[in-house]
Design a protein around this motif. Structure first.
Motif, PDB file in Angstrom:
ATOM      1  N   GLY A 121      -6.476  55.488  36.072  1.00  0.00           N
ATOM      2  CA  GLY A 121      -7.524  55.200  37.176  1.00  0.00           C
ATOM      3  C   GLY A 121      -7.889  53.951  37.138  1.00  0.00           C
ATOM      4  O   GLY A 121      -8.113  52.869  37.717  1.00  0.00           O
ATOM      5  N   THR A 122      -7.364  53.415  35.589  1.00  0.00           N
ATOM      6  CA  THR A 122      -7.710  51.963  35.033  1.00  0.00           C
ATOM      7  C   THR A 122      -6.703  51.340  35.202  1.00  0.00           C
ATOM      8  O   THR A 122      -7.597  49.358  35.340  1.00  0.00           O
ATOM      9  N   GLY A 123      -5.793  51.009  36.035  1.00  0.00           N
ATOM     10  CA  GLY A 123      -4.279  50.033  35.609  1.00  0.00           C
ATOM     11  C   GLY A 123      -4.716  49.698  34.055  1.00  0.00           C
ATOM     12  O   GLY A 123      -4.118  48.473  34.417  1.00  0.00           O
ATOM     13  N   LEU A 124      -5.021  50.021  33.145  1.00  0.00           N
ATOM     14  CA  LEU A 124      -4.630  48.941  31.822  1.00  0.00           C
ATOM     15  C   LEU A 124      -3.539  49.153  30.903  1.00  0.00           C
ATOM     16  O   LEU A 124      -2.918  48.398  30.345  1.00  0.00           O
ATOM     17  N   GLY A 125      -2.222  49.547  31.960  1.00  0.00           N
ATOM     18  CA  GLY A 125      -1.492  49.636  31.966  1.00  0.00           C
ATOM     19  C   GLY A 125      -0.929  51.119  30.169  1.00  0.00           C
ATOM     20  O   GLY A 125      -1.604  51.828  29.810  1.00  0.00           O
ATOM     21  N   ILE A 126      -0.010  50.391  29.901  1.00  0.00           N
ATOM     22  CA  ILE A 126       0.413  51.556  28.247  1.00  0.00           C
ATOM     23  C   ILE A 126      -0.337  50.664  27.371  1.00  0.00           C
ATOM     24  O   ILE A 126      -0.001  49.262  26.631  1.00  0.00           O
ATOM     25  N   LEU A 127      -1.749  51.240  26.616  1.00  0.00           N
ATOM     26  CA  LEU A 127      -2.296  50.681  25.715  1.00  0.00           C
ATOM     27  C   LEU A 127      -1.541  51.132  23.945  1.00  0.00           C
ATOM     28  O   LEU A 127      -2.051  50.193  23.428  1.00  0.00           O
ATOM     29  N   ALA A 185      -0.920  58.017  34.056  1.00  0.00           N
ATOM     30  CA  ALA A 185      -1.700  57.632  34.453  1.00  0.00           C
ATOM     31  C   ALA A 185      -2.269  56.600  33.939  1.00  0.00           C
ATOM     32  O   ALA A 185      -1.211  55.692  32.491  1.00  0.00           O
ATOM     33  N   GLY A 186      -2.718  55.790  34.508  1.00  0.00           N
ATOM     34  CA  GLY A 186      -3.289  53.495  33.870  1.00  0.00           C
ATOM     35  C   GLY A 186      -2.096  53.362  34.342  1.00  0.00           C
ATOM     36  O   GLY A 186      -2.210  52.007  33.797  1.00  0.00           O
ATOM     37  N   LEU A 187      -1.114  52.928  34.988  1.00  0.00           N
ATOM     38  CA  LEU A 187      -0.603  51.898  35.195  1.00  0.00           C
ATOM     39  C   LEU A 187      -0.891  51.371  36.725  1.00  0.00           C
ATOM     40  O   LEU A 187      -1.492  52.150  37.294  1.00  0.00           O
ATOM     41  N   GLY A 188      -0.626  50.624  35.792  1.00  0.00           N
ATOM     42  CA  GLY A 188      -1.934  48.990  37.071  1.00  0.00           C
ATOM     43  C   GLY A 188      -0.852  48.084  38.200  1.00  0.00           C
ATOM     44  O   GLY A 188      -0.958  47.849  38.956  1.00  0.00           O
ATOM     45  N   SER A 189       0.486  47.888  38.259  1.00  0.00           N
ATOM     46  CA  SER A 189       1.817  46.774  38.158  1.00  0.00           C
ATOM     47  C   SER A 189       2.978  47.658  38.056  1.00  0.00           C
ATOM     48  O   SER A 189       3.269  48.236  37.039  1.00  0.00           O
ATOM     49  N   ALA A 190       4.505  46.705  38.930  1.00  0.00           N
ATOM     50  CA  ALA A 190       5.531  46.925  38.886  1.00  0.00           C
ATOM     51  C   ALA A 190       5.595  46.486  37.399  1.00  0.00           C
ATOM     52  O   ALA A 190       6.346  47.407  36.401  1.00  0.00           O
ATOM     53  N   ALA A 191       5.370  45.627  36.455  1.00  0.00           N
ATOM     54  CA  ALA A 191       5.084  45.022  34.733  1.00  0.00           C
ATOM     55  C   ALA A 191       5.216  46.974  34.212  1.00  0.00           C
ATOM     56  O   ALA A 191       5.989  46.028  33.335  1.00  0.00           O
ATOM     57  N   ASP A 192       3.779  47.387  34.621  1.00  0.00           N
ATOM     58  CA  ASP A 192       3.620  48.317  33.138  1.00  0.00           C
ATOM     59  C   ASP A 192       4.652  49.246  33.338  1.00  0.00           C
ATOM     60  O   ASP A 192       5.343  50.082  32.539  1.00  0.00           O
ATOM     61  N   THR A 237      -2.872  55.321  41.448  1.00  0.00           N
ATOM     62  CA  THR A 237      -4.361  53.649  42.133  1.00  0.00           C
ATOM     63  C   THR A 237      -3.864  52.785  41.912  1.00  0.00           C
ATOM     64  O   THR A 237      -3.636  52.337  43.580  1.00  0.00           O
ATOM     65  N   ALA A 238      -2.155  52.521  41.855  1.00  0.00           N
ATOM     66  CA  ALA A 238      -1.784  51.474  41.325  1.00  0.00           C
ATOM     67  C   ALA A 238      -1.012  51.228  42.540  1.00  0.00           C
ATOM     68  O   ALA A 238      -0.920  50.040  43.121  1.00  0.00           O
ATOM     69  N   ILE A 239      -0.775  52.523  43.608  1.00  0.00           N
ATOM     70  CA  ILE A 239      -0.202  51.821  44.582  1.00  0.00           C
ATOM     71  C   ILE A 239      -0.837  52.238  45.431  1.00  0.00           C
ATOM     72  O   ILE A 239      -1.555  50.845  46.508  1.00  0.00           O
ATOM     73  N   ALA A 240      -2.016  52.965  45.539  1.00  0.00           N
ATOM     74  CA  ALA A 240      -2.885  53.619  46.655  1.00  0.00           C
ATOM     75  C   ALA A 240      -3.810  51.968  47.149  1.00  0.00           C
ATOM     76  O   ALA A 240      -4.428  52.218  48.063  1.00  0.00           O
ATOM     77  N   LYS A 241      -4.106  52.113  45.860  1.00  0.00           N
ATOM     78  CA  LYS A 241      -5.288  50.552  46.021  1.00  0.00           C
ATOM     79  C   LYS A 241      -4.334  48.940  45.771  1.00  0.00           C
ATOM     80  O   LYS A 241      -6.025  48.385  45.564  1.00  0.00           O
ATOM     81  N   ALA A 242      -3.863  48.819  45.639  1.00  0.00           N
ATOM     82  CA  ALA A 242      -3.286  47.597  46.025  1.00  0.00           C
ATOM     83  C   ALA A 242      -3.468  47.201  47.195  1.00  0.00           C
ATOM     84  O   ALA A 242      -3.771  47.497  47.921  1.00  0.00           O
ATOM     85  N   ARG A 243      -3.527  45.914  47.122  1.00  0.00           N
ATOM     86  CA  ARG A 243      -4.238  44.792  48.174  1.00  0.00           C
ATOM     87  C   ARG A 243      -3.055  45.891  49.615  1.00  0.00           C
ATOM     88  O   ARG A 243      -3.069  45.567  50.179  1.00  0.00           O
ATOM     89  N   ASN A 244      -1.698  45.591  48.978  1.00  0.00           N
ATOM     90  CA  ASN A 244      -0.440  45.705  50.058  1.00  0.00           C
ATOM     91  C   ASN A 244       0.264  47.448  49.690  1.00  0.00           C
ATOM     92  O   ASN A 244       1.259  46.943  48.601  1.00  0.00           O
ATOM     93  N   PRO A 245      -0.462  48.523  49.478  1.00  0.00           N
ATOM     94  CA  PRO A 245      -0.101  49.824  49.008  1.00  0.00           C
ATOM     95  C   PRO A 245       1.822  49.610  49.119  1.00  0.00           C
ATOM     96  O   PRO A 245       2.739  49.800  48.195  1.00  0.00           O
ATOM     97  N   VAL A 246       2.517  49.430  50.810  1.00  0.00           N
ATOM     98  CA  VAL A 246       4.111  49.422  50.867  1.00  0.00           C
ATOM     99  C   VAL A 246       4.159  48.531  49.940  1.00  0.00           C
ATOM    100  O   VAL A 246       5.415  49.151  49.629  1.00  0.00           O
ATOM    101  N   MET A 247       4.071  47.405  49.788  1.00  0.00           N
ATOM    102  CA  MET A 247       4.686  46.628  49.344  1.00  0.00           C
ATOM    103  C   MET A 247       4.734  47.111  47.761  1.00  0.00           C
ATOM    104  O   MET A 247       5.687  46.719  47.379  1.00  0.00           O
TER     105      MET A 247
END
Lengths: 65, 253
Positions: B159-165, B185-192, B208-218
């Motif tokens: 749930g951190t969205g910190l990506g790949i540490l 776990a931890g991935l935050g966006s398409a780039a990650d 979380t990256a999808i569920a809590k995005a401003r637009n989850p479907v997008m």
């Protein structure tokens, strides 16, 4: 009969585990039961009699990652 | 073009595993699932809320047949994880299980020893075991040897969205293991997601990256393309990084 269901005391007029599931209007295909720490398959709900003081857990799938 | 991912003999139509927690509502969740084209969906197992039994009954909102991947979240020991796994299997809905064991409420760091124990026992019992673990190549290898059908190292805490540490570790894991590696776990966006795939991951698990995005479907759609792009890039083979320039244009005419 006094039963401990999901950690709460409940006074229910029931005979079998199936009656317990029915009492709470649960969707039978989605609920899993555990009685005194032992999983009871839904095929056996009807022939599992419940007794005073039994600990029953009713669990299901919820959203999660 | 892209060979399919197969886990425990089951060929999957997508390399994206999608979590089902924390969406704004069931409608958006279903739309996001649809846009993502994910086939594997994860769930948690919890007590029914007896005063409102339908409140969390997630499966009543999910329409199509999916491969269900229940998790053992909430378990703090192998014993608890095994209990949850058996409850999940008794549902008759799936014999796949994502092992998740942690004693660390703040960071949710998986406990490798308890995870390994649970993996051994449940694989022996015939479960299709997918353990969530840290990005340690040694423990990932041990989980494979213990019978895991796939191994799921975390990129960063849940749930951190910190990506790949630690991309070095993730790459080492994907090189070393013969079972599929799913970065979880931890991935935050398409780039990650693209990075995970470029590092050789066979798939990713997002929630979380999808569920809590401003637009989850997008975001679900973005991630679908990210998986595709990352996988293609991995297979195409990136150029090595160099310290000095090499001209792309001819230096003489």
């Amino acid at each position: 009969m006094r039963l401990q269901i999901n950690g709460e005391e409940h006074e229910l007029d029931v005979v079998t585990l199936k009656d317990v599931v029915k009492h709470f209007s649960l969707q039978e295909g989605l609920v899993v039961t555990e009685v005194d720490g032992i999983i009871v398959d839904r095929l056996h709900w009807i022939d599992t009699n419940v007794h005073d003081g039994m600990r029953i857990e009713l669990v299901h799938f919820v959203g999660g990652g | 073009m892209m060979n399919a991912l197969t886990i425990a003999g089951k060929q999957l139509s997508s390399r994206l595993f999608l979590g089902t927690g924390r969406y704004p509502n069931p409608y958006i969740q279903n739309k996001a699932i649809e846009a993502s084209e994910a086939e594997v969906l994860t769930f948690a197992i919890r007590r029914v809320n007896l005063s409102a039994p339908d409140e969390d009954a997630i499966l009543q909102h999910i329409e199509k047949p999916f491969q269900y991947l229940p998790n053992t979240s909430g378990a703090t020991s192998a014993e608890e994880a095994i209990r949850i796994a058996r409850l999940a299997k008794a549902s008759g809905l799936s014999d796949w299980i994502k092992i998740e064991v942690s004693q660390d409420e703040k960071m949710l760091i998986p406990d490798p020893i308890e995870t390994l124990k649970a993996t051994e026992i449940l694989a022996e019992e015939g479960f299709i075991v997918l353990p969530y673990t840290s990005d340690d190549p040694a423990i990932c290898y041990r989980l494979q040897e213990a019978g895991a059908a796939a191994v799921m190292p975390g990129g960063s805490p849940i749930g951190t969205g910190l990506g790949i540490l630690n991309p070095y570790n993730i790459e080492r894991i994907t090189e070393k293991l013969t079972v599929p590696v799913i970065v979880d776990a931890g991935l935050g966006s398409a780039a990650d997601v693209t990075q995970a795939m470029e590092l050789g991951a066979d798939g990713v698990l997002l929630n979380t990256a999808i569920a809590k995005a401003r637009n989850p479907v997008m975001m679900a759609e973005a991630v679908k393309y990210a998986i595709h792009a990352g996988r293609l890039s991995y297979m195409a083979g990136r150029i090595p990084k160099k310290k000095y320039a090499t001209a792309s244009s001819p230096v003489q005419n």
